[in-house]
Design an enzyme around this catalytic site. Sequence first.
Site, short mmCIF file in Angstrom:
data_model
loop_
_atom_site.label_atom_id
_atom_site.label_comp_id
_atom_site.label_asym_id
_atom_site.label_seq_id
_atom_site.Cartn_x
_atom_site.Cartn_y
_atom_site.Cartn_z
N LYS A 89 0.84 -1.20 0.00
CA LYS A 89 0.00 0.00 0.00
C LYS A 89 0.88 1.25 0.00
CE LYS A 89 -3.57 2.26 2.74
NZ LYS A 89 -4.51 2.18 3.85
N GLU A 109 -4.52 -6.55 15.00
CA GLU A 109 -4.07 -5.23 14.55
C GLU A 109 -5.25 -4.24 14.63
OE1 GLU A 109 -0.57 -4.78 11.73
OE2 GLU A 109 -2.19 -4.09 10.43
N GLU A 163 10.55 -4.57 4.54
CA GLU A 163 10.67 -5.97 4.12
C GLU A 163 10.34 -6.12 2.63
OE1 GLU A 163 9.00 -4.82 6.73
OE2 GLU A 163 8.96 -6.25 8.40
N GLY A 206 -4.86 -2.10 5.12
CA GLY A 206 -4.05 -3.25 4.69
C GLY A 206 -4.73 -4.59 4.96
N ARG A 207 -5.24 -4.76 6.17
CA ARG A 207 -5.82 -6.07 6.53
C ARG A 207 -7.20 -6.30 5.93
NH1 ARG A 207 -4.65 -2.59 10.44
NH2 ARG A 207 -6.27 -1.74 11.78
N HIS A 241 -3.99 -32.95 18.30
CA HIS A 241 -2.80 -33.66 18.79
C HIS A 241 -1.76 -32.69 19.31
CE1 HIS A 241 -4.33 -37.44 17.16
NE2 HIS A 241 -4.84 -36.66 16.23
N LYS A 268 9.52 -0.59 14.18
CA LYS A 268 10.07 -0.34 12.83
C LYS A 268 11.15 0.74 12.91
CE LYS A 268 5.85 -1.08 10.10
NZ LYS A 268 4.86 -0.42 9.26
#
Length: 547
Positions: A206, A352, A212, A266-267, A383, A511
């Site tokens: 965005k 978030e 990253e 973003g999400r 399990h 960040k």
Amino acid sequence: MPDPTRLPSWSKLAAHAEIMRGVHLRELFARDGGRFRRFALHFEDMLVDLSRHRITEETLVLLLDLAREAEVEGWRDRMFRGEPVNVTERRPALHIALRNRTNRPIRVAGEDVMTAVNAVLERMRRFSGEVRAGVRRGAGGAPFTDVVHIGIGGSELGPRMVCEALAPYADDRLRVHFVANVDPADLSLTLRRLDPGRTLFLVASKSFATQETMSNARSARAWLVARLGEEAVGRHFVAISTHRRRVAEFGIDPADMFEFWDWVGGRYSLWSAIGLPIALLLGFDRFLELLEGAHAMDRHFAETEAVRNLPLLLGMIGIWYTDFLGAETTAVVPYDQTLHRLPAHLQQLEMESNGKSVDREGRRIAYPTGPIVWGEPGTNGQHAFFQLLHQGTRLVPCDFLVAARSRTPLGDQHEQLVANALAQASALAFGRDETEARAELRAEGLAGADLERLLPHRVFPGNRPSTTFLYAELTPRRLGSLIALYEHKVFTQGIVWNINSFDQWGVELGKKLATRIRPALEDSSIGDADPATAGLVAHLRALRAAS
Ligand code: F6P
């Protein structure tokens, strides 16, 4: 908005919780033969079973009072109208416009956003069709066989989760890979298998500034240039972003940029051009089916009365556990291997959005907000962590998702899967009391001291709540509606908690510190870093000097 704990229904819920704490689900079912029917809600072919929640009709009345007092429906309507519900960033939150399949006009600053939304959808349709058909090709003329989507957070979790969940609908035309982590292993291990002449890169960000993503994109570009030359970049890279200038600076022609807008969080962005890898993998029509499923849930949320409104009810039941019964976490357990990234997507969506401790007016808040979300597919989770769910000391409400039909049938394996999902929800709710455990031990041949020694360990307390979502098949439409259901549940909770679910200031500090620490790993001074960080950096340098 007042502090929700001062609303009249809050104190009534607190008093009601005192009573409900001592009530067992066994008792609730024993009292009411029609409980399952009464608490089963329907959306298209999906049944959502709320009967195994520690609630009565009175609980629901009080929870819906709270939703009304907190003005959830008013805020919902404001969101759907495009008003700036993201109060700290002064923006609308209009992911619903991205899947507004009826094209009802939605205006931001006087302009109908549907024109731009539809234009980008049309570009996605054309581009995905051309790549899939081998019309758009690499610099050397070879058709693309592999797509590498580079992005992180909302620019990766959603599209990746959907691509994996809908993999049974994929054909053999393209393989889609996702690279998110700045850890060089992520990109290197992906590229190792790929032919540069047949690889298309999507750089999804965005902001087009995320460290990253930009590092991975630069490394991917260098990899391609080393093999095919600088002129190949234009044929092999496209961008998905809101930031035209940064895209151009990176070296991607803005004509090859798929646009979205600052009013898409973003999400909440998998419905935008960020969903391009979905269209590439499955074909554009499947992507549209996903949008249609989400749109149907949007309409349900916007138009259905509160007592049958799924996102509203699930949101309020979540608040019941978080704020009145003391649950700190909630587990998502899809009985569907292809949904193995759903918990990760929901972690970002929920944590978030609602991991906040300051309210919309900037005041610190003193009540619990967003719970920790975690999970794994069943039966694998059985399990691993189910022991704690069944006999641990914590209250963990669970979501079970299960399809009646498998999209990848194999012998009777789907029957086993479904039986396990139903069995676990039942065991959690009803448990096994001392009388039943004793009878079972006797049937196993135990008696006397041996039996008494084992007895406490063989009791299952039960009274552990869950929602079961049971649908015909995990089609694109169903998946779309499920994700939108969670989005609106999170929205409902954010409104009641009086927080802004659409910002994420809490990710900034780390960040910034990483940017300051980075040069100190080599030779510069660590400056005013805290003593623990300074100590670790010193040890890291010593380790490197010694090797
Ligand atoms: O981690 C914070 C965050 O801003 C997320 O909200 C977002 O989804 C992610 O980073 C990626 O951001 P971008 O799409 O701008 O690269």
